[in-house]
Every structure is written in structure tokens, then in C-alpha cells.
Design a protein around this motif. Structure first.
Motif, mmCIF file in Angstrom:
data_model
loop_
_atom_site.group_PDB
_atom_site.id
_atom_site.type_symbol
_atom_site.label_atom_id
_atom_site.label_comp_id
_atom_site.label_asym_id
_atom_site.label_seq_id
_atom_site.Cartn_x
_atom_site.Cartn_y
_atom_site.Cartn_z
ATOM 1 N N PRO A 128 0.832 -1.219 0.000
ATOM 2 C CA PRO A 128 0.000 0.000 0.000
ATOM 3 C C PRO A 128 0.861 1.261 0.000
ATOM 4 O O PRO A 128 1.667 1.476 0.901
ATOM 5 C CB PRO A 128 -0.789 -0.124 1.315
ATOM 6 N N ARG A 129 0.726 2.079 -1.031
ATOM 7 C CA ARG A 129 1.468 3.327 -1.118
ATOM 8 C C ARG A 129 0.803 4.231 -2.144
ATOM 9 O O ARG A 129 -0.020 3.792 -2.954
ATOM 10 C CB ARG A 129 2.935 3.093 -1.496
ATOM 11 N N ASP A 130 1.137 5.493 -2.109
ATOM 12 C CA ASP A 130 0.583 6.473 -3.040
ATOM 13 C C ASP A 130 1.508 6.616 -4.243
ATOM 14 O O ASP A 130 2.616 7.154 -4.130
ATOM 15 C CB ASP A 130 0.415 7.843 -2.362
ATOM 16 N N GLY A 131 1.085 6.138 -5.395
ATOM 17 C CA GLY A 131 1.841 6.341 -6.611
ATOM 18 C C GLY A 131 2.975 5.341 -6.794
ATOM 19 O O GLY A 131 3.296 4.536 -5.920
ATOM 20 N N PHE A 132 3.614 5.444 -7.965
ATOM 21 C CA PHE A 132 4.713 4.548 -8.324
ATOM 22 C C PHE A 132 6.013 5.011 -7.669
ATOM 23 O O PHE A 132 6.297 6.205 -7.582
ATOM 24 C CB PHE A 132 4.889 4.515 -9.841
ATOM 25 N N GLN A 133 6.817 4.027 -7.221
ATOM 26 C CA GLN A 133 8.113 4.342 -6.632
ATOM 27 C C GLN A 133 9.038 3.151 -6.820
ATOM 28 O O GLN A 133 8.611 1.995 -6.781
ATOM 29 C CB GLN A 133 7.954 4.642 -5.135
ATOM 30 N N LEU A 134 10.325 3.436 -7.050
ATOM 31 C CA LEU A 134 11.344 2.402 -7.151
ATOM 32 C C LEU A 134 11.853 2.063 -5.759
ATOM 33 O O LEU A 134 12.013 2.943 -4.911
ATOM 34 C CB LEU A 134 12.495 2.871 -8.035
ATOM 35 N N PHE B 117 12.357 7.582 -6.451
ATOM 36 C CA PHE B 117 13.117 6.615 -5.659
ATOM 37 C C PHE B 117 12.688 6.643 -4.195
ATOM 38 O O PHE B 117 12.359 7.703 -3.661
ATOM 39 C CB PHE B 117 14.614 6.929 -5.743
ATOM 40 N N GLU B 118 12.730 5.471 -3.578
ATOM 41 C CA GLU B 118 12.421 5.402 -2.154
ATOM 42 C C GLU B 118 13.427 6.259 -1.368
ATOM 43 O O GLU B 118 14.615 6.243 -1.642
ATOM 44 C CB GLU B 118 12.475 3.956 -1.663
ATOM 45 N N TYR B 119 12.925 7.017 -0.421
ATOM 46 C CA TYR B 119 13.671 7.977 0.392
ATOM 47 C C TYR B 119 14.054 9.242 -0.357
ATOM 48 O O TYR B 119 14.714 10.110 0.194
ATOM 49 C CB TYR B 119 14.902 7.336 1.041
ATOM 50 N N GLY B 120 13.658 9.345 -1.627
ATOM 51 C CA GLY B 120 13.710 10.609 -2.341
ATOM 52 C C GLY B 120 15.072 11.277 -2.404
ATOM 53 O O GLY B 120 16.112 10.627 -2.540
ATOM 54 N N HIS B 121 15.052 12.617 -2.317
ATOM 55 C CA HIS B 121 16.275 13.411 -2.461
ATOM 56 C C HIS B 121 17.322 13.026 -1.424
ATOM 57 O O HIS B 121 18.508 12.850 -1.744
ATOM 58 C CB HIS B 121 15.953 14.908 -2.340
ATOM 59 N N GLU B 122 16.894 12.897 -0.173
ATOM 60 C CA GLU B 122 17.855 12.567 0.882
ATOM 61 C C GLU B 122 18.424 11.167 0.696
ATOM 62 O O GLU B 122 19.605 10.925 0.962
ATOM 63 C CB GLU B 122 17.190 12.689 2.258
ATOM 64 N N GLY B 123 17.586 10.232 0.241
ATOM 65 C CA GLY B 123 18.066 8.865 0.055
ATOM 66 C C GLY B 123 19.178 8.772 -0.971
ATOM 67 O O GLY B 123 20.173 8.064 -0.767
#
Length: 265
Positions: free
Chosen positions: A100-106, A157-163
């Protein structure tokens, strides 16, 4: 994640001990699993969010620290290492997308692989000595282009900019902290090199509890680089994680969670 190959014997005598990563593998997988099980399988009425916001926040900075460590000290070819991490991510992406999550993500493996490639490329860019008169202009342009790509691509990407920033910042700090010197100026540079990765770790989460666990994990890895790694005992052969388990756990645990979430029961 375990590096695919070892560096030369001459380089090995200069590297810090990597014994801690065998312990880190168990801790990273266990805390990651606690995070995902409590987040996806436990009903909200059970009020288990504290586990995800505490133990669950250890996993990613620990994975990133191990990838950065192996990329710096334990492999001849960080790009090949990144490709192996990426293969795990490709296998895991399908069950990951059923969460369960909002939108597509790697998933996190894409974050780790791209972070390692970016950090390795930035290090090579910084070390490059080019007598070409265009070189002083080329390097800032390349750096600017990479920052633009980071800003545009990170939301996927998972964790976004900081990741995506974490591994390059780890590599900067680990490289500085493993230098042995008595110079006060060099010690100041070591401290300065550690600040970016701690700031990025502190920005990764929303709650104070989550931030504290993420920053504490990152700080521990920096202390290992500063010399404490040589105090960590080797894990016993019987307790060492089998390579097949290490490679299969990430996609496998998502497959099990997906089956429990969407199975016919």
C-alpha cells in the motif's frame, strides 16, 4: 550489501576492518523486516507505529553505510557492485509495488545502486587531473547536470532526495575519517566531511524519534570509520549470514508480505 570482490593485498593493509558488516547484515535485515511487517501487516488499531519509527529507521542508513563502505574499501569495481544491487531491486520491484502506497516508486535497491554510482562518479570527477583548457569549465557543468538530474529523478526513488544523497555523503565522510594523520587541520577536515551525511540523515524523517534513530545509526558508522571498526570482533562462521539468504531476503520478504496481504484468506 556484500561487495562482489576484494581489492589488492597492498590496498587491504590500508583498509579499515570490515568485520562489522557481517553483524550489520543481520541488524539491517531484521530491522527492515520489523519496519515492513509492522507497517503493512499489523492493523492500525494495534498502534505499532512506534516500531517503524524506531527500529525501522535503522535499516536504510545501515544499508547505505555498508554499500558505501564496500564501494570504497572492498571492491575493485563499484559500478559492477551497483549492478548486482540493482538486479535484486529489479526482482523485488513487482512484490514491492503491491504494498500500500501512493503512486509509483522504485524500491530501496534502486536508491542504493544509483547512490553508489553517483558517489563513485563524483569521487572520480574530483580526482581527475586534466590539462585540457576546457576542463575547468567541464567539471562544474557536469556537476551541475548531475545535481539537476538528482533533483528531477529523486521523487521516483524510495527515500527521495535525501536517500540518493546519503551514499555520496557517506563516501565523502568515510574516505576522510579513514585517513590516519596527526595534523589538527586534517582532523578539522574529517569533522567537516562528516557534517553533510549527518545533516542528510537528520532530514530523512519527520518524527523526532525516527530522526534520532537514523542519525544515531549514521553516527555509529562514522565512529567505525574513525577507528572503532578495528575493535569489532569477527562473527563466528556458524553465525555468518549465508550469501543466498542475504541476496534473497529483500525480494523474498516482500513476496511473503504480498501473499499475506492479497492471498485468498
Amino acid at each position: 550489501m556484500r561487495a562482489p570482490s576484494s581489492a589488492s593485498t597492498t590496498q587491504a593493509t590500508l583498509r579499515p576492518s570490515s568485520a562489522w558488516t557481517a553483524w550489520g547484515q543481520w541488524i539491517a535485515l531484521i530491522t527492515m523486516t520489523v519496519d515492513h511487517v509492522t507497517r503493512y501487516l499489523f492493523p492500525g488499531s494495534w498502534d505499532m507505529g512506534w516500531a517503524s519509527s524506531s527500529l525501522g529507521r535503522i535499516a536504510f542508513p545501515l544499508f547505505a553505510g555498508m554499500v558505501a563502505w564496500h564501494g570504497l574499501f572492498n571492491t575493485r569495481d563499484p559500478y559492477r557492485y551497483a549492478r548486482r544491487v540493482l538486479i535484486i531491486g529489479l526482482i523485488a520491484q513487482l512484490p514491492y509495488m503491491t504494498m500500500p502506497r501512493d503512486g509509483f516508486q522504485l524500491n530501496i535497491c534502486f536508491t542504493l545502486a544509483l547512490g553508489l554510482c553517483w558517489g563513485t562518479w563524483l569521487r572520480s570527477l574530483a580526482r581527475r587531473v586534466d590539462v585540457d583548457t576546457e576542463a575547468p569549465l567541464q567539471r562544474p557543468l557536469l556537476l551541475g547536470a548531475s545535481l539537476l538530474a538528482w533533483w528531477l529523478l529523486s521523487p521516483w526513488f524510495e527515500y527521495g532526495h535525501e536517500g540518493l544523497l546519503l551514499i555520496p555523503c557517506y563516501m565523502l565522510a568515510l574516505q576522510a575519517l579513514t585517513q590516519r594523520t596527526d595534523s589538527f587541520q586534517e582532523h578539522l577536515l574529517m569533522v567537516a566531511a562528516s557534517v553533510p551525511v549527518l545533516l542528510v540523515a537528520g532530514l530523512m524523517n519527520n518524527s523526532d524519534m525516527a530522526k534520532s534513530f537514523t542519525v544515531a545509526t549514521t553516527l555509529l558508522i562514522l565512529l567505525l570509520a574513525a577507528g572503532e571498526a578495528n575493535r569489532v570482533p569477527q562473527i563466528s562462521p556458524g553465525a555468518r549470514m549465508p550469501r543466498k539468504v542475504w541476496l534473497a531476503w529483500y525480494p523474498g520478504h516482500f513476496a511473503v508480505i504480498a501473499l499475506l496481504l492479497h492471498g485468498p484468506w
